[in-house]
Enzyme design. Sequence first.
Site, short mmCIF file in Angstrom:
data_model
loop_
_atom_site.label_atom_id
_atom_site.label_comp_id
_atom_site.label_asym_id
_atom_site.label_seq_id
_atom_site.Cartn_x
_atom_site.Cartn_y
_atom_site.Cartn_z
N HIS A 138 0.84 -1.21 0.00
CA HIS A 138 0.00 0.00 0.00
C HIS A 138 0.87 1.25 0.00
CE1 HIS A 138 0.85 -0.79 4.27
NE2 HIS A 138 0.77 0.53 4.45
N ARG A 180 9.88 -1.84 2.56
CA ARG A 180 9.58 -0.92 1.46
C ARG A 180 9.77 -1.60 0.12
NH1 ARG A 180 11.98 1.72 5.56
NH2 ARG A 180 10.83 3.50 6.42
#
Length: 387
Positions: free
Chosen positions: A251, A270
């Site tokens: 997301h 990440r």
Amino acid sequence: MDRLSNTVRPYAWGSTTAIPELLGVAPTGEPQAEMWMGAHPGAPSGTDRGALSELIDADPVRELGAAAVEKFGPRLPFLLKLLAAGAPLSLQVHPDLAQAKEGYDAEERAGIPMDAPSRNYKDANHKPELICALTPFDGLCGFREPTEAADLIAALDVDSLKPYVDLLHAHPEEAALREVLTAVLSADPQEMAATVTEAAAACERLGGGYATYASIAHHFPGDPGVIAAMLLNHVQLQPGEALFLGAGVPHAYLDGLGVEIMANSDNVLRCGLTPKHVDVPELLRIVRLEAADPGVLRPEASPTGEELYDTPIDEFRLSRYVLAPGAEPRDLSAHTPQILLCTAGGVTVGELTLTPGQSAFVPAGEKAEISGTGGGPGTVFRATVVV
């Protein structure tokens, strides 16, 4: 109960205007990304009795209640925020509890310093999140169907992306997403930067739904996360709508103001749109490689006036009340700790008056009646736990 004084975090992606407008103060010209409400050691809220973290450390049962301490330990298990995105945040995923413990223990055994750029796990906790929009809010959440992503990318007509299009059409869902995400994040940086530049120009030319990716590329030129973003669902929330981000769901927030609540953890893997470390093997261990509907949440109303955002975890429970002036007060007394945040109009909480952006901590067992103060409906978000 305690009125809270809260720290605003000036992260570079923050809006310069959204939080000041809510608070009714003049912008400083600097980004104001997040206002933290809670007892996180990085920026605990202040009270007239001292820092909230110190109050809880001194007497956790009094502040949190015996049931919450027994279930979650002697700490406030959630962090409440106002989040104001003026630019995209990094694409990211969070581990589940077992993955977090395994990853944290492994990095501890390896002796990786807590502040090392390559460190993935700052604690052994999971980090489920809920974001509720206060303004129109753009984000990315979960993978699209691979064939939909293939069609989106194919329309760019970029030669270096055509192998990804073929992969997305040729394999079962999990394998397709794994191969393409791995290829994008592991590609030669210079070659990928050239691909992203060409793709961004195509997005500018096509416009419409592609404008989102052109904007992302403007903020992160040459970043492989621009292509990874095209694998995800683009979600546009209206005020009052929310997204729940569970473990492994990729997301990113792109733009807008919202109320965010999360379990107390700093664990982030990440996958682009960042200058920070991207650990591709660990990311692939954590991420859920499956297409899924983003699952936009709308509050469920009850006869008491509470509108609940239902989520499958216990570390936090978020709801809201819209209080008409002159209506009967609502009794929010509970045996769990609460943070109340006003986001519109005005509300009274016991002897405190809260205006937009102001908040209060209500210790477990403390009487808490809320009502509108007049001059229009007052909106208050209620954050607590499930025990």
